[in-house]
Motif scaffolding. Structure first.
Motif, short mmCIF file in Angstrom:
data_model
loop_
_atom_site.label_atom_id
_atom_site.label_comp_id
_atom_site.label_asym_id
_atom_site.label_seq_id
_atom_site.Cartn_x
_atom_site.Cartn_y
_atom_site.Cartn_z
N GLY A 1 9.95 -2.21 -3.85
CA GLY A 1 9.52 -2.47 -5.22
C GLY A 1 8.22 -1.77 -5.57
N ASP A 2 7.34 -2.50 -6.29
CA ASP A 2 6.08 -1.92 -6.76
C ASP A 2 5.22 -1.40 -5.62
N ARG A 3 5.20 -2.11 -4.50
CA ARG A 3 4.33 -1.72 -3.39
C ARG A 3 4.75 -0.35 -2.84
N PHE A 4 6.04 -0.09 -2.81
CA PHE A 4 6.52 1.20 -2.31
C PHE A 4 6.36 2.28 -3.38
N ASP A 5 6.78 2.01 -4.61
CA ASP A 5 6.77 3.02 -5.66
C ASP A 5 5.35 3.52 -5.95
N ALA A 6 4.39 2.60 -5.97
CA ALA A 6 3.02 2.99 -6.31
C ALA A 6 2.44 3.95 -5.29
N ILE A 7 2.74 3.74 -4.02
CA ILE A 7 2.17 4.58 -2.96
C ILE A 7 2.55 6.04 -3.14
N PHE A 8 3.78 6.30 -3.60
CA PHE A 8 4.30 7.66 -3.64
C PHE A 8 4.32 8.26 -5.05
N SER A 9 3.70 7.59 -6.01
CA SER A 9 3.74 8.09 -7.38
C SER A 9 2.98 9.40 -7.55
N GLY A 10 2.02 9.70 -6.68
CA GLY A 10 1.24 10.92 -6.79
C GLY A 10 1.79 12.08 -5.98
N GLY A 11 3.02 11.98 -5.50
CA GLY A 11 3.62 13.06 -4.73
C GLY A 11 3.27 13.05 -3.26
N ASP A 12 2.73 11.96 -2.75
CA ASP A 12 2.37 11.89 -1.33
C ASP A 12 3.61 11.90 -0.46
N ASP A 13 3.42 12.29 0.81
CA ASP A 13 4.51 12.29 1.77
C ASP A 13 4.47 11.01 2.59
#
Length: 760
Positions: free
Chosen positions: A62-74
């Motif tokens: 959910g939010d915890r996963f989506d937020a982490i990768f919103s900036g294009g991080d690997d």
């Protein structure tokens, strides 16, 4: 003892919370509106509630996963986002190194063995390049702490990070997401799935990520020449369910990465200090490193991989027969200006101010540039298991596993030239696990596995062909093939006791091993390959899992202790930056983890996770080379050879503490939407970068924060948000290279952007 007292206090606090609210929970006739959803996991290759599994597990979704990768991080963005989990890399967006409860491997070679196993859609990704497959359309991430050698294999002495993607269904559903940010950051992903015919459904998922080059090479006067990347990935899944008894899932996936390898920055640490100095400039480096003599190469990186798996499940007479067949392939290259700067000595080398420039920035005794190439990686795995139904007092599963891989690594050095080493690895295993429901409260689980592992290394005929050979500083070496094999038993026993319908205690003992390892990287520098014997671990943990306050508060804790005999280590450094495998007598780790989620109100949800990991090497004779440059400050006692005695040191890259917190506050807008604010923060405690301790290569208090402000419409299934990653623009030391200057690796800069998503 202080650590164990803290752990005991944490359990006591939870027990007190439990006792205070048991009556209220038992008397509640209905769950409140903001009750937390039940989380299911497959940590034991069965679908179970996370609260019933006698293992320390954390999940991200959910939010915890989506937020982490919103900036294009690997995948490295998972570091410190789950208590006890850390990750870093000196190979850019490929070859991540994972650590769990302090246990990992700092080896940067493409053939490195890791004690944390990565499992994607039921397939183990053993090679470090395969571990970096991009994350998109993910349903759930499970972080399974502690050795998992019974069900998951021989190289899981630390634990498993398990990814499960969204599977096809007969309903038409999907999403499209677009995120745009500074530095030309673009993150586009989407998926669509539907039923095709009766019993046949499919889902297609895609990802496209981009960041423009933003780092200048000040030495060559090239602007915006490094730091960017372009990555595309896809996944096609086809599910065939011709009857209630049989299903087949085909998974085809691939990636294509073209970008910049890690940015090595020379002398950003001053002797005697671990603080970044003025030589560190976010968007500027000074590189002259090249392999072919045609000018600075600017750290390019390119990798391609693809894979296919087929999962078959057949229900028969209260049992399920499962077969998982998978094949993975990968190729690619990364080049690095390892010294992180410029080392020039000819008088005609003039800088732009007209002065003779010998080295920059700071003292760099010689140029160092290397390229690593992965050729023809092939990994084949086959698992077959038979399991009983879950709704029985006695449940069981038995199975067999086969693994085979082969690849070569070409290392190209600007002085020694190119060398090639060929690796092969074959493993087979048989395993079984059984759970016994003793009564309505107590469940006992036992498991055993026998694994046999074989590895070999062959050195190519031409192992030195560069300038060193021409001037007589090197010669072609003759290496014998290396073959090693080992077979070991792994076993575990655990118990789960329900205190009531919402809380339980668990205890677990697990034994596991990491197979022997061969390291051939030093062949590139006329060094001999090295071999590390297998390591074995004995791990103990106890914990409590509970849903409190009418299931609005989930609080899970665990206390652990483990001992590793013959712990495998990578001794990296010295004046030649050698990479040798060694075994220490033993390593010890202990501590605790706390995972909490609280739906404080209908509108406010908070999460928090904390871990304490105390690790210690125990080998009175273990000595390793400290920095070869002489510019760092070793804190360990040195022997008469100038080597650091590391007995009593913490494990390398083992954060002593990790803390992660999130908060989401929502304000309803009408009857079909909400405005929300979400923030997440992660803090990394004291961390030692290398086996030896120095004043420079250590960190404490590194942190990063994220922010999302958005609107979500439930009726029309769309959302839009402003996001920020590393919003305070922290500059954190993440790694280093110590053999010819104080080179450092730093985290990514602040990313701001906007993201929109529509679901159907």
């Amino acid at each position: 003892m202080k650590t164990l007292n803290k752990a005991a206090l944490a359990l006591c606090v939870q027990a007190a919370l439990f006792s205070n609210y048991t009556n209220a929970q038992d008397s509640a006739s209905a769950e409140p509106k903001n009750a937390l959803e039940q989380i299911t996991v497959t940590a034991q290759k069965r679908t179970q509630s996370i609260q019933e599994v006698p293992i320390s597990i954390a999940t991200l979704h959910g939010d915890r996963f989506d937020a982490i990768f919103s900036g294009g991080d690997d995948i490295l963005a998972l570091a410190t986002r789950v208590p006890g989990l850390y990750a870093e890399s000196s190979n850019g967006r490929v070859a991540p190194r994972f650590y769990m409860r302090g246990l990992g491997n700092t080896d940067f070679d493409l053939a490195a063995s890791q004690p944390v196993s990565i499992v994607m859609d039921d397939v183990v990704m053993e090679n470090v390049v395969l571990k970096s497959f991009p994350l998109f359309d993910v349903e759930r991430v499970e972080v399974i702490r502690g050795p998992q050698g019974t069900l998951f294999g021989r190289n899981t002495t630390a634990g498993i990070v398990k990814f499960d993607t969204v599977k096809p269904s007969e309903d038409l559903e999907g999403y499209a997401k677009v995120g745009l940010g500074n530095y030309g950051t673009r993150n586009i992903e989407g998926a669509v799935g539907a039923g095709l015919t009766d019993g046949l459904s499919a889902r297609i998922s895609v990802l496209s990520q981009n960041r423009d080059d933003y780092i200048d090479n000040a030495y060559t006067d090239q602007n915006d020449i490094m730091g960017g990347f372009e990555e595309q990935a896809y996944r096609v899944q086809v599910l065939w369910e011709p009857s209630d008894e049989f299903k087949a899932l085909l998974n085809v996936h691939g990636r294509d990465l073209d970008g910049t390898a890690s940015m090595f920055r020379a002398n950003i640490l001053t002797t005697g200090s671990n603080k970044l100095n003025d030589n560190y400039v976010v968007d500027k480096v000074w590189y002259n490193g090249d392999i072919d003599g045609n000018g600075a190469d600017n750290n390019p990186q390119a990798y391609k991989s693809n894979g296919i798996s087929l999962k078959l499940e057949y229900e028969m007479d209260g049992m399920t027969l499962t077969s998982i067949t998978a094949n993975e392939k990968a190729d690619g290259r990364s080049l690095g200006d390892i010294d992180g700067g410029v080392a020039l000595f000819a008088p005609e080398d003039i800088d732009h101010d007209g002065d003779v420039e010998t080295t920059y920035p700071g003292f760099i005794p010689f140029d160092a540039v290397t390229e690593d190439q992965l050729h023809d990686l092939k990994q084949f795995t086959q698992e077959i298991r038979l399991a009983s139904a879950n709704n029985q007092d006695v449940t069981w599963q038995v199975g067999a596993f086969y693994y085979d891989s082969s690849f070569s690594v070409v290392s190209v050095d600007g002085f020694f030239g190119a060398s090639e080493v060929f690796h092969e690895n074959t493993t087979w295993a048989v395993f079984g696990q059984s759970s016994y429901q003793i009564d309505e409260n107590l469940n006992i689980t036992t498991g055993v596995r026998y694994t046999h592992d074989e590895k070999s290394l062959h050195v190519g005929d031409q192992n030195v062909n560069g300038f060193a050979l021409v001037i007589g500083a090197a010669s072609v070496q003759d290496y014998e093939d290396i073959n090693v094999s080992d077979g070991r038993w792994s076993y575990e026993v655990s118990a789960n006791y329900k205190l009531d319908r919402n809380s339980s205690l668990f205890a677990r003992y697990a034994n596991g091993f990491r197979a022997q390892t061969i390291q051939g990287r030093d062949v590139a520098f006329e060094g001999a390959p090295s071999v590390a014997d297998a390591e074995t671990i004995n791990s103990f943990e106890v914990g409590m899992k509970s849903d409190l306050l009418d299931k609005t508060l989930r609080l899970n804790t665990a206390v652990f202790y483990y001992q590793i005999d013959d712990i495998q280590l990578s001794a990296i450094g010295g004046d030649g930056n050698n990479t040798s495998l060694i075994n220490a007598d033993k390593g010890v780790g202990y501590g605790f983890e706390v995972d909490a989620e609280w739906a404080a109100t209908d509108n406010l949800t908070l999460t928090a996770g904390f871990s304490l990991n105390k690790t210690e090497l125990q080998d009175s004779n273990l000595a390793v080379a400290p920095c070869g440059s002489g510019q760092c400050t070793p804190l360990d006692q040195l022997n008469d050879k100038g080597q650091a005695l590391v007995d009593g040191n913490p494990f390398p890259n083992a954060p002593e503490t990790t803390l992660s917190v999130t908060a989401r506050y929502a304000i309803p807008v009408g009857n079909d939407g909400e405005f929300y604010v979400y923030t997440d923060w992660a803090v990394q405690g004291k961390t030692n970068v290398f086996l030896y301790e120095s004043a420079e290569y250590r960190s404490s208090g590194n942190f990063e924060g994220g922010l999302r402000i958005g609107y979500e419409n439930f009726e029309r299934d769309y959302s839009v948000a402003l996001f920020g990653r590393n919003i305070t623009n922290e500059h954190n030391l993440k790694g280093g290279i110590d053999f010819n200057n104080n080179t450092g690796i730093v985290n990514e800069p602040r990313i701001w952007g906007i993201e929109g998503e529509i679901r159907f």
